[in-house]
Motif scaffolding. Sequence first.
Motif, mmCIF file in Angstrom:
data_model
loop_
_atom_site.group_PDB
_atom_site.id
_atom_site.type_symbol
_atom_site.label_atom_id
_atom_site.label_comp_id
_atom_site.label_asym_id
_atom_site.label_seq_id
_atom_site.Cartn_x
_atom_site.Cartn_y
_atom_site.Cartn_z
ATOM 1 N N LEU A 10 0.886 -1.054 0.081
ATOM 2 C CA LEU A 10 -0.065 0.124 -0.046
ATOM 3 C C LEU A 10 0.995 1.114 -0.013
ATOM 4 C CD1 LEU A 10 -2.694 1.447 0.033
ATOM 5 C CD2 LEU A 10 -2.619 1.402 2.725
ATOM 6 N N GLY A 11 0.894 1.901 -1.309
ATOM 7 C CA GLY A 11 1.579 2.999 -1.357
ATOM 8 C C GLY A 11 0.739 4.563 -1.357
ATOM 9 N N VAL A 12 1.258 5.368 -1.080
ATOM 10 C CA VAL A 12 0.467 6.843 -1.211
ATOM 11 C C VAL A 12 1.416 7.709 -2.052
ATOM 12 C CG1 VAL A 12 -0.549 6.366 0.970
ATOM 13 C CG2 VAL A 12 1.728 7.633 0.751
ATOM 14 N N ALA A 13 0.478 8.604 -2.540
ATOM 15 C CA ALA A 13 1.150 9.607 -3.546
ATOM 16 C C ALA A 13 0.188 11.069 -3.149
ATOM 17 C CB ALA A 13 1.241 9.462 -4.877
ATOM 18 N N GLY A 14 1.016 12.156 -3.266
ATOM 19 C CA GLY A 14 0.417 13.204 -3.111
ATOM 20 C C GLY A 14 0.488 14.436 -4.365
ATOM 21 N N ILE A 15 -0.804 14.907 -4.755
ATOM 22 C CA ILE A 15 -0.637 16.017 -5.656
ATOM 23 C C ILE A 15 -0.911 17.291 -4.811
ATOM 24 C CG2 ILE A 15 -1.870 16.975 -7.508
ATOM 25 C CD1 ILE A 15 -2.974 14.255 -8.467
ATOM 26 N N VAL A 16 0.311 17.780 -4.639
ATOM 27 C CA VAL A 16 0.306 19.241 -3.653
ATOM 28 C C VAL A 16 0.072 20.154 -4.618
ATOM 29 C CG1 VAL A 16 1.514 20.364 -1.978
ATOM 30 C CG2 VAL A 16 1.784 17.788 -2.214
ATOM 31 N N ILE A 17 -0.989 21.043 -4.559
ATOM 32 C CA ILE A 17 -1.115 22.117 -5.295
ATOM 33 C C ILE A 17 -1.007 23.415 -4.667
ATOM 34 C CG2 ILE A 17 -2.900 23.099 -6.964
ATOM 35 C CD1 ILE A 17 -4.164 20.323 -7.024
ATOM 36 N N ASN A 18 -0.204 24.368 -5.059
ATOM 37 C CA ASN A 18 0.027 25.563 -4.413
ATOM 38 C C ASN A 18 -1.096 26.597 -4.783
ATOM 39 O OD1 ASN A 18 1.099 26.766 -6.806
ATOM 40 N ND2 ASN A 18 3.256 26.701 -6.095
ATOM 41 N N GLU A 19 -0.993 27.784 -4.345
ATOM 42 C CA GLU A 19 -1.856 28.861 -4.449
ATOM 43 C C GLU A 19 -1.846 29.163 -6.075
ATOM 44 O OE1 GLU A 19 -1.556 32.007 -1.875
ATOM 45 O OE2 GLU A 19 -2.278 30.994 -0.229
ATOM 46 N N GLU A 20 -0.837 29.000 -6.723
ATOM 47 C CA GLU A 20 -0.503 29.354 -8.103
ATOM 48 C C GLU A 20 -1.156 28.201 -8.937
ATOM 49 O OE1 GLU A 20 3.581 30.296 -8.858
ATOM 50 O OE2 GLU A 20 3.712 31.580 -7.293
ATOM 51 N N GLY A 21 -1.635 27.264 -8.575
ATOM 52 C CA GLY A 21 -2.115 26.051 -9.223
ATOM 53 C C GLY A 21 -1.246 25.222 -9.807
ATOM 54 N N LYS A 22 0.209 25.378 -9.253
ATOM 55 C CA LYS A 22 1.269 24.587 -9.759
ATOM 56 C C LYS A 22 1.239 23.330 -8.712
ATOM 57 C CE LYS A 22 4.171 28.048 -11.639
ATOM 58 N NZ LYS A 22 5.411 28.802 -11.527
ATOM 59 N N GLU A 61 10.609 14.100 1.654
ATOM 60 C CA GLU A 61 10.976 14.167 0.171
ATOM 61 C C GLU A 61 11.363 15.798 -0.127
ATOM 62 O OE1 GLU A 61 9.072 11.779 -2.862
ATOM 63 O OE2 GLU A 61 9.189 10.188 -1.816
ATOM 64 N N THR A 62 10.547 16.418 0.281
ATOM 65 C CA THR A 62 10.567 17.905 -0.232
ATOM 66 C C THR A 62 10.670 19.014 0.790
ATOM 67 O OG1 THR A 62 8.090 18.165 -0.409
ATOM 68 C CG2 THR A 62 9.265 17.059 -2.325
ATOM 69 N N ASP A 110 15.874 16.148 -8.208
ATOM 70 C CA ASP A 110 15.292 17.322 -8.252
ATOM 71 C C ASP A 110 13.690 17.249 -7.795
ATOM 72 O OD1 ASP A 110 14.888 19.777 -9.301
ATOM 73 O OD2 ASP A 110 15.044 19.417 -11.333
ATOM 74 N N ALA A 111 13.224 18.575 -7.528
ATOM 75 C CA ALA A 111 11.696 18.628 -7.307
ATOM 76 C C ALA A 111 11.547 20.132 -7.429
ATOM 77 C CB ALA A 111 11.587 18.527 -5.546
ATOM 78 N N ARG A 112 10.339 20.256 -8.008
ATOM 79 C CA ARG A 112 10.166 21.682 -8.511
ATOM 80 C C ARG A 112 8.301 22.036 -8.372
ATOM 81 N NH1 ARG A 112 13.113 21.983 -14.387
ATOM 82 N NH2 ARG A 112 15.032 21.679 -13.412
ATOM 83 N N TRP A 113 7.999 22.991 -8.411
ATOM 84 C CA TRP A 113 6.479 23.355 -8.923
ATOM 85 C C TRP A 113 6.359 23.710 -9.971
ATOM 86 C CZ3 TRP A 113 3.204 22.894 -4.765
ATOM 87 C CH2 TRP A 113 3.805 22.974 -3.545
#
Length: 165
Positions: A10-22, A61-62, A110-113
Amino acid sequence: MKKDRGKVWLGVAGIVINEEGKWLVVKKKYSGLKGMWSLPAGFVQYGETADEAVVREVGEETGIQCEVTGLIGFRTGVIRGEISDNMAIFCCRPTSERQNILIQEMELSDARWLTVEEIAASGEASVMLEEMACHELVQHQLYKKDGINPGDIFEYSAYRLFYNK
């Protein structure tokens, strides 16, 4: 050292969305996703709920602290005919003003918005990420409901329900 996860994952992933929609995306240094944009993700550990696991994984991770707003989807598959590989995909939002990414250098290169357009056009997105970036997922999420007690007989220490409002 590889952890023994048994034959049901059982894994999990997150779609983290900032105020700019990124969206917050990462590039792993290992596995089939090496060098590809994907979502911050990992496995649920003993004693935590799936939504707690995604908050932990995104932070590890971030360096981005977030909260779960809903459940976007569920990916399931069988690896080599024997391992049940399952992943809950959550919608999240950052909980602090600070959005400077501090990558976990052992796991990530690497990690980015990025905008969904940048993700879709990159040619470097995982199949799952590219598919999700091409749809209006947030409108279809299942929302989180806390404070439900299914009965003391079950002895839950944590219990949450995700459903369509």
